[in-house]
Design a protein around this motif. Sequence first.
Motif, PDB file in Angstrom:
ATOM      1  N   THR A 142       0.831  -1.213   0.000  1.00  0.00           N
ATOM      2  CA  THR A 142       0.000   0.000   0.000  1.00  0.00           C
ATOM      3  C   THR A 142       0.869   1.270   0.000  1.00  0.00           C
ATOM      4  O   THR A 142       0.681   2.141  -0.858  1.00  0.00           O
ATOM      5  CB  THR A 142      -0.985  -0.030   1.188  1.00  0.00           C
ATOM      6  OG1 THR A 142      -1.791  -1.205   1.055  1.00  0.00           O
ATOM      7  CG2 THR A 142      -1.861   1.189   1.231  1.00  0.00           C
ATOM      8  N   ARG A 167       0.664   5.465  12.223  1.00  0.00           N
ATOM      9  CA  ARG A 167       2.014   4.941  12.426  1.00  0.00           C
ATOM     10  C   ARG A 167       1.990   3.412  12.522  1.00  0.00           C
ATOM     11  O   ARG A 167       2.734   2.825  13.291  1.00  0.00           O
ATOM     12  CB  ARG A 167       2.634   5.542  13.684  1.00  0.00           C
ATOM     13  CG  ARG A 167       1.791   5.347  14.927  1.00  0.00           C
ATOM     14  CD  ARG A 167       2.487   5.824  16.179  1.00  0.00           C
ATOM     15  NE  ARG A 167       1.537   5.918  17.282  1.00  0.00           N
ATOM     16  CZ  ARG A 167       1.865   6.230  18.516  1.00  0.00           C
ATOM     17  NH1 ARG A 167       3.123   6.498  18.816  1.00  0.00           N
ATOM     18  NH2 ARG A 167       0.963   6.310  19.465  1.00  0.00           N
ATOM     19  N   SER A 168       1.097   2.793  11.731  1.00  0.00           N
ATOM     20  CA  SER A 168       1.055   1.323  11.752  1.00  0.00           C
ATOM     21  C   SER A 168       2.265   0.771  11.001  1.00  0.00           C
ATOM     22  O   SER A 168       2.882   1.455  10.179  1.00  0.00           O
ATOM     23  CB  SER A 168      -0.234   0.818  11.103  1.00  0.00           C
ATOM     24  OG  SER A 168      -0.182   1.014   9.704  1.00  0.00           O
ATOM     25  N   HIS A 190      -0.275  10.935  14.997  1.00  0.00           N
ATOM     26  CA  HIS A 190      -1.009   9.759  15.466  1.00  0.00           C
ATOM     27  C   HIS A 190      -2.004  10.181  16.537  1.00  0.00           C
ATOM     28  O   HIS A 190      -2.224  11.391  16.736  1.00  0.00           O
ATOM     29  CB  HIS A 190      -0.017   8.696  15.973  1.00  0.00           C
ATOM     30  CG  HIS A 190       1.026   9.250  16.873  1.00  0.00           C
ATOM     31  ND1 HIS A 190       0.778   9.551  18.175  1.00  0.00           N
ATOM     32  CD2 HIS A 190       2.323   9.601  16.618  1.00  0.00           C
ATOM     33  CE1 HIS A 190       1.873  10.058  18.712  1.00  0.00           C
ATOM     34  NE2 HIS A 190       2.829  10.103  17.789  1.00  0.00           N
ATOM     35  N   SER A 191      -2.552   9.203  17.259  1.00  0.00           N
ATOM     36  CA  SER A 191      -3.668   9.520  18.157  1.00  0.00           C
ATOM     37  C   SER A 191      -3.249  10.375  19.352  1.00  0.00           C
ATOM     38  O   SER A 191      -4.095  10.952  20.024  1.00  0.00           O
ATOM     39  CB  SER A 191      -4.336   8.236  18.649  1.00  0.00           C
ATOM     40  OG  SER A 191      -3.460   7.522  19.483  1.00  0.00           O
ATOM     41  N   GLY A 211      -7.962   5.107   9.531  1.00  0.00           N
ATOM     42  CA  GLY A 211      -9.144   4.269   9.714  1.00  0.00           C
ATOM     43  C   GLY A 211     -10.256   4.990  10.448  1.00  0.00           C
ATOM     44  O   GLY A 211     -11.007   4.375  11.189  1.00  0.00           O
ATOM     45  N   ARG A 212     -10.361   6.307  10.243  1.00  0.00           N
ATOM     46  CA  ARG A 212     -11.442   7.122  10.849  1.00  0.00           C
ATOM     47  C   ARG A 212     -12.170   7.850   9.713  1.00  0.00           C
ATOM     48  O   ARG A 212     -11.571   8.725   9.058  1.00  0.00           O
ATOM     49  CB  ARG A 212     -10.862   8.181  11.797  1.00  0.00           C
ATOM     50  CG  ARG A 212     -10.046   7.612  12.924  1.00  0.00           C
ATOM     51  CD  ARG A 212     -10.910   7.373  14.157  1.00  0.00           C
ATOM     52  NE  ARG A 212     -10.132   6.800  15.233  1.00  0.00           N
ATOM     53  CZ  ARG A 212     -10.095   5.507  15.548  1.00  0.00           C
ATOM     54  NH1 ARG A 212     -10.784   4.634  14.843  1.00  0.00           N
ATOM     55  NH2 ARG A 212      -9.382   5.057  16.545  1.00  0.00           N
ATOM     56  N   VAL A 230      -5.600   6.758   2.219  1.00  0.00           N
ATOM     57  CA  VAL A 230      -5.448   5.297   2.294  1.00  0.00           C
ATOM     58  C   VAL A 230      -6.675   4.654   2.956  1.00  0.00           C
ATOM     59  O   VAL A 230      -6.972   3.487   2.734  1.00  0.00           O
ATOM     60  CB  VAL A 230      -4.162   4.927   3.083  1.00  0.00           C
ATOM     61  CG1 VAL A 230      -3.982   3.424   3.162  1.00  0.00           C
ATOM     62  CG2 VAL A 230      -2.935   5.570   2.443  1.00  0.00           C
ATOM     63  N   ILE A 232     -10.055   3.084   4.285  1.00  0.00           N
ATOM     64  CA  ILE A 232     -11.229   2.392   3.719  1.00  0.00           C
ATOM     65  C   ILE A 232     -12.190   2.178   4.879  1.00  0.00           C
ATOM     66  O   ILE A 232     -11.897   1.384   5.773  1.00  0.00           O
ATOM     67  CB  ILE A 232     -10.857   1.025   3.103  1.00  0.00           C
ATOM     68  CG1 ILE A 232      -9.783   1.169   2.019  1.00  0.00           C
ATOM     69  CG2 ILE A 232     -12.106   0.348   2.540  1.00  0.00           C
ATOM     70  CD1 ILE A 232      -9.335  -0.161   1.419  1.00  0.00           C
ATOM     71  N   THR A 272      -2.883  -1.467  -4.431  1.00  0.00           N
ATOM     72  CA  THR A 272      -2.303  -2.434  -3.493  1.00  0.00           C
ATOM     73  C   THR A 272      -2.081  -3.791  -4.171  1.00  0.00           C
ATOM     74  O   THR A 272      -0.996  -4.372  -4.069  1.00  0.00           O
ATOM     75  CB  THR A 272      -3.187  -2.538  -2.235  1.00  0.00           C
ATOM     76  OG1 THR A 272      -3.215  -1.240  -1.626  1.00  0.00           O
ATOM     77  CG2 THR A 272      -2.646  -3.529  -1.222  1.00  0.00           C
TER      78      THR A 272
HETATM   79  P1  NDP Z   1      -4.165   0.896  12.211  1.00  0.00           P
HETATM   80  O1  NDP Z   1      -5.429   0.842  12.982  1.00  0.00           O
HETATM   81  O2  NDP Z   1      -3.173  -0.178  12.374  1.00  0.00           O
HETATM   82  O3  NDP Z   1      -3.428   2.288  12.510  1.00  0.00           O
HETATM   83  C1  NDP Z   1      -4.152   3.471  12.572  1.00  0.00           C
HETATM   84  C2  NDP Z   1      -3.240   4.603  12.930  1.00  0.00           C
HETATM   85  O4  NDP Z   1      -4.011   5.788  12.958  1.00  0.00           O
HETATM   86  C3  NDP Z   1      -2.573   4.458  14.295  1.00  0.00           C
HETATM   87  O5  NDP Z   1      -1.226   4.827  14.212  1.00  0.00           O
HETATM   88  C4  NDP Z   1      -3.364   5.424  15.189  1.00  0.00           C
HETATM   89  O6  NDP Z   1      -2.600   6.078  16.175  1.00  0.00           O
HETATM   90  C5  NDP Z   1      -3.810   6.467  14.191  1.00  0.00           C
HETATM   91  N1  NDP Z   1      -5.048   7.082  14.627  1.00  0.00           N
HETATM   92  C6  NDP Z   1      -6.195   6.477  14.966  1.00  0.00           C
HETATM   93  N2  NDP Z   1      -7.126   7.378  15.340  1.00  0.00           N
HETATM   94  C7  NDP Z   1      -6.535   8.587  15.264  1.00  0.00           C
HETATM   95  C8  NDP Z   1      -6.977   9.903  15.537  1.00  0.00           C
HETATM   96  N3  NDP Z   1      -8.205  10.162  15.967  1.00  0.00           N
HETATM   97  N4  NDP Z   1      -6.096  10.889  15.357  1.00  0.00           N
HETATM   98  C9  NDP Z   1      -4.847  10.649  14.919  1.00  0.00           C
HETATM   99  N5  NDP Z   1      -4.372   9.428  14.638  1.00  0.00           N
HETATM  100  C10 NDP Z   1      -5.208   8.399  14.814  1.00  0.00           C
HETATM  101  O7  NDP Z   1      -4.620   1.024  10.688  1.00  0.00           O
HETATM  102  P2  NDP Z   1      -3.838   0.704   9.315  1.00  0.00           P
HETATM  103  O8  NDP Z   1      -2.608   1.502   9.214  1.00  0.00           O
HETATM  104  O9  NDP Z   1      -3.763  -0.763   9.114  1.00  0.00           O
HETATM  105  O10 NDP Z   1      -4.926   1.232   8.266  1.00  0.00           O
HETATM  106  C11 NDP Z   1      -5.339   2.576   8.242  1.00  0.00           C
HETATM  107  C12 NDP Z   1      -6.459   2.740   7.233  1.00  0.00           C
HETATM  108  O11 NDP Z   1      -6.011   2.353   5.945  1.00  0.00           O
HETATM  109  C13 NDP Z   1      -7.688   1.850   7.507  1.00  0.00           C
HETATM  110  O12 NDP Z   1      -8.853   2.544   7.100  1.00  0.00           O
HETATM  111  C14 NDP Z   1      -7.484   0.662   6.590  1.00  0.00           C
HETATM  112  O13 NDP Z   1      -8.701   0.039   6.218  1.00  0.00           O
HETATM  113  C15 NDP Z   1      -6.832   1.336   5.411  1.00  0.00           C
HETATM  114  N6  NDP Z   1      -6.006   0.446   4.591  1.00  0.00           N
HETATM  115  C16 NDP Z   1      -6.177   0.494   3.249  1.00  0.00           C
HETATM  116  C17 NDP Z   1      -5.417  -0.290   2.412  1.00  0.00           C
HETATM  117  C18 NDP Z   1      -5.626  -0.162   0.945  1.00  0.00           C
HETATM  118  O14 NDP Z   1      -5.307  -1.070   0.209  1.00  0.00           O
HETATM  119  N7  NDP Z   1      -6.119   0.967   0.458  1.00  0.00           N
HETATM  120  C19 NDP Z   1      -4.429  -1.217   2.934  1.00  0.00           C
HETATM  121  C20 NDP Z   1      -4.229  -1.122   4.365  1.00  0.00           C
HETATM  122  C21 NDP Z   1      -5.014  -0.319   5.158  1.00  0.00           C
HETATM  123  P3  NDP Z   1      -1.931   5.287  17.439  1.00  0.00           P
HETATM  124  O15 NDP Z   1      -0.750   4.557  16.865  1.00  0.00           O
HETATM  125  O16 NDP Z   1      -1.549   6.377  18.357  1.00  0.00           O
HETATM  126  O17 NDP Z   1      -2.993   4.369  17.957  1.00  0.00           O
END
Ligand code: NDP
Length: 296
Positions: A142, A167-168, A190-191, A211-212, A230, A232, A272
């Motif tokens: 991705t 930051r995943s 990040h959060s 993911g929000r 990114v 979904i 992807t």
């Molecule tokens: P994760 O849940 O693993 O990570 C989410 C990140 O967002 C974390 O670092 C988290 O912070 C941060 N976050 C969450 N809420 C907030 C907020 N309110 N403010 C600031 N930062 C926030 O998700 P992924 O990385 O796996 O995926 C993210 C998105 O991308 C999802 O919607 C997923 O469906 C999509 N995706 C799409 C793909 C594609 O092919 N298009 C492939 C992979 C993912 P913290 O670390 O502090 O918790």
Amino acid sequence: MTKIIDGKAFAANLRAKVKDAATAFKAKAGRAPGLAVILVGEDPASQVYVRSKGKATLEAGMESFEHRLDAETATQDQLIALVQTLNADEKVDGILVQLPLPKGMDDKAVIAAIDPAKDVDGFHVVNAGKLAVGEEALVPCTPMGCIMMLKDRLGDLSGLHAVVLGRSNIVGKPMAQLLLAENCTVTIVHSRTKDLPAMVRQGDIVVAAVGRPEMVRGDWIKPGAVVIDVGINRVPGAEAGKTKLVGDVAFDEAAANASAITPVPGGVGPMTIAVLLRNTLVAACRRAGLPDPLGL
Ligand code: NDP
């Protein structure tokens, strides 16, 4: 130049190039590149992903090997044994274990069992480490797709300020590494970040992976920025009982400020799978001692 970055068209173009290169690989190596996908259990979304990956692999002129394990009866040891068999299989260049794994199985232990040279998802710590220190790695699909679209749109990214939301290990961190390798100034939020809108407003490039649904508002976007969404997220649709997909960015608002933006669906998503095919081809070429035909 159109403002909307058409991920579907971009992915179709990459897939066509991969197909040509896979044909050339077959002529030299005497076999097609091979991708093995393992699915444990019956998760409906995972089944759809695995089916579409298999179809795309065949369409790209590659061999597809699909392995299904029963979530009720399969053990983690059996899964790891299957990974090890595929590691030793000469016809297999890429191994992908569809995540999430059922409860009780440890994603990290399973990924650690994959030969890093066949880790086309780029999740193995060896590949994460190589990406971090700037060595030749297999890069997560991705973020790799995002960087390809950014370079296509902007050319040289040197000196641009990129803000990555999230930051995943799968998206945010590798995305930041790739932008850094392109000489961007990178901010990861990040959060726990304070004053998110002000941080995001600094970005010439904004990559949202939180993911929000529609969290990133239009007034967070600096005029002229390029926005890669990114996210979904499935949310209730206009019609009762129906759902729709939205990204992490409020599209219409952000599009008013951005110079270019990816839509959801039809932006990052299609890239992807295209990059997965590209990674399989790259793994096949490296294993066969052939140069990367796409030069990517
Ligand atoms: P994760 O849940 O693993 O990570 C989410 C990140 O967002 C974390 O670092 C988290 O912070 C941060 N976050 C969450 N809420 C907030 C907020 N309110 N403010 C600031 N930062 C926030 O998700 P992924 O990385 O796996 O995926 C993210 C998105 O991308 C999802 O919607 C997923 O469906 C999509 N995706 C799409 C793909 C594609 O092919 N298009 C492939 C992979 C993912 P913290 O670390 O502090 O918790």
